[in-house]
Write a protein that holds these residues in place. Structure first.
Motif, PDB file in Angstrom:
ATOM      1  N   GLY A  74     -48.793  76.694  18.117  1.00  0.00           N
ATOM      2  CA  GLY A  74     -50.796  76.515  18.856  1.00  0.00           C
ATOM      3  C   GLY A  74     -50.234  78.387  19.246  1.00  0.00           C
ATOM      4  N   GLY A  92     -57.722  72.072  28.759  1.00  0.00           N
ATOM      5  CA  GLY A  92     -56.952  71.864  27.135  1.00  0.00           C
ATOM      6  C   GLY A  92     -55.127  72.598  27.052  1.00  0.00           C
ATOM      7  N   PHE A 122     -53.609  71.225  23.497  1.00  0.00           N
ATOM      8  CA  PHE A 122     -53.783  72.017  21.997  1.00  0.00           C
ATOM      9  C   PHE A 122     -52.704  71.277  21.594  1.00  0.00           C
ATOM     10  CE2 PHE A 122     -53.638  73.933  18.879  1.00  0.00           C
ATOM     11  CZ  PHE A 122     -54.061  73.639  17.808  1.00  0.00           C
ATOM     12  N   ASP A 128     -56.721  66.831  27.695  1.00  0.00           N
ATOM     13  CA  ASP A 128     -57.132  67.467  26.447  1.00  0.00           C
ATOM     14  C   ASP A 128     -58.044  66.367  25.758  1.00  0.00           C
ATOM     15  OD1 ASP A 128     -57.783  68.779  23.930  1.00  0.00           O
ATOM     16  OD2 ASP A 128     -56.504  69.913  24.752  1.00  0.00           O
ATOM     17  N   TRP A 151     -59.014  66.342  22.318  1.00  0.00           N
ATOM     18  CA  TRP A 151     -58.188  66.717  21.272  1.00  0.00           C
ATOM     19  C   TRP A 151     -59.829  66.541  20.208  1.00  0.00           C
ATOM     20  CZ3 TRP A 151     -54.465  64.612  24.007  1.00  0.00           C
ATOM     21  CH2 TRP A 151     -53.362  65.321  24.193  1.00  0.00           C
ATOM     22  N   PHE A 192     -62.658  69.225  19.361  1.00  0.00           N
ATOM     23  CA  PHE A 192     -62.651  71.312  19.003  1.00  0.00           C
ATOM     24  C   PHE A 192     -64.079  71.571  18.959  1.00  0.00           C
ATOM     25  CE2 PHE A 192     -58.619  69.093  17.025  1.00  0.00           C
ATOM     26  CZ  PHE A 192     -57.716  69.772  18.277  1.00  0.00           C
ATOM     27  N   ARG A 247     -57.584  66.024  14.432  1.00  0.00           N
ATOM     28  CA  ARG A 247     -57.865  65.285  15.712  1.00  0.00           C
ATOM     29  C   ARG A 247     -56.086  64.505  16.145  1.00  0.00           C
ATOM     30  NH1 ARG A 247     -58.432  61.758  19.493  1.00  0.00           N
ATOM     31  NH2 ARG A 247     -59.142  61.762  21.242  1.00  0.00           N
ATOM     32  N   ALA A 276     -53.601  67.248  15.543  1.00  0.00           N
ATOM     33  CA  ALA A 276     -53.023  68.016  17.465  1.00  0.00           C
ATOM     34  C   ALA A 276     -52.330  66.764  18.241  1.00  0.00           C
ATOM     35  CB  ALA A 276     -54.277  68.509  17.309  1.00  0.00           C
TER      36      ALA A 276
END
Length: 235
Positions: free
Chosen positions: A32, A59, A61, A86, A88, A90, A109, A112
């Motif tokens: 990250g 957020g 991540f 989030d 996910w 981007f 996606r 993550a």
């Protein structure tokens, strides 16, 4: 986005400041992105945030900042729950990175999201965050409604109430950041803190910096410091 060389320089400087062993280790093993100067703001906010309320992160991540926030809350024996959101999905991922990898696709996606779940379950097992899979506008709408929502761990979470520290690291478009700050402001307690990631002057995220500079003119907020991102306290 921080270059690897710049990031390593910040990490070395943070280590020289005497950061604790666990934070040094987590930074070395956890995927990250995090501007290490944010750690100074995290530490200050957790130590000095008012009693009551929640820590809210926009957020997540892969969960690096989330896990650091949970750790600091536990380290300083603060009872505040940690919430995050989030979707996910981007930014600036329409074209394959380097003509090779499509970061806007379902595969990345899913990757993550699954890595976040694994990281949070591993590094915040003692007090997992309540993480809602949603865009910030939807999350803040649910927060204002005081609604119940299912988090990514399958738990039912009651959203809403005062916020004692807000960390904004979601979409970087000016109007989105402005709306995130406005939505959080409705709930941020007097004496509570607000940190805008990627807001540093000249960092290349002009939309975020504009929101931060505007807040320096808002009498409801005082600039605590820049590290180099803008870190505020609500009066």
């Amino acid at each position: 986005m921080w270059s690897l060389v710049r990031l390593r320089g910040w990490v070395r400087r943070w280590r020289d400041r005497g950061s604790d062993e666990y934070i040094r280790w987590l930074l070395s093993v956890h995927g990250g992105f995090l501007a290490p100067g944010n750690l100074r703001a995290f530490e200050h906010a957790v130590r000095h945030m008012p009693d009551g309320g929640a820590v809210v992160e926009i957020g997540s991540f892969l969960g690096l900042s989330t896990n650091l926030l949970v750790y600091l809350v536990l380290k300083h024996r603060r009872p505040h729950p940690v919430f995050s959101c989030d979707p996910w999905a981007f930014e600036e991922a329409e074209k394959p990175i380097g003509g090779f990898f499509h970061a806007g696709g379902k595969a990345f996606r899913d990757y993550a999201r699954q890595v976040f779940l694994l990281n949070a379950a591993t590094f915040s097992a003692e007090r997992k965050p309540f993480t809602i899979e949603a865009r910030s506008d939807r999350f803040l709408e649910l927060w204002t409604q005081g609604a119940e929502a299912e988090d990514v761990f399958g738990r039912t979470a009651r959203l809403g109430g005062p916020v004692t520290f807000a960390y904004v690291d979601g979409a970087h478009a000016h109007e989105i950041v402005k709306a995130d700050v406005a939505g959080l402001d409705r709930h941020l307690m007097p004496g509570g803190f607000l940190l805008l990631d990627d807001s540093a002057d000249g960092a290349g995220f002009d939309g975020v910096t504009r929101v931060a500079v505007d807040l320096t003119r808002d009498p409801a907020y005082e600039l605590v410091f820049k590290s180099p991102n803008y870190f505020f306290r609500k009066r």
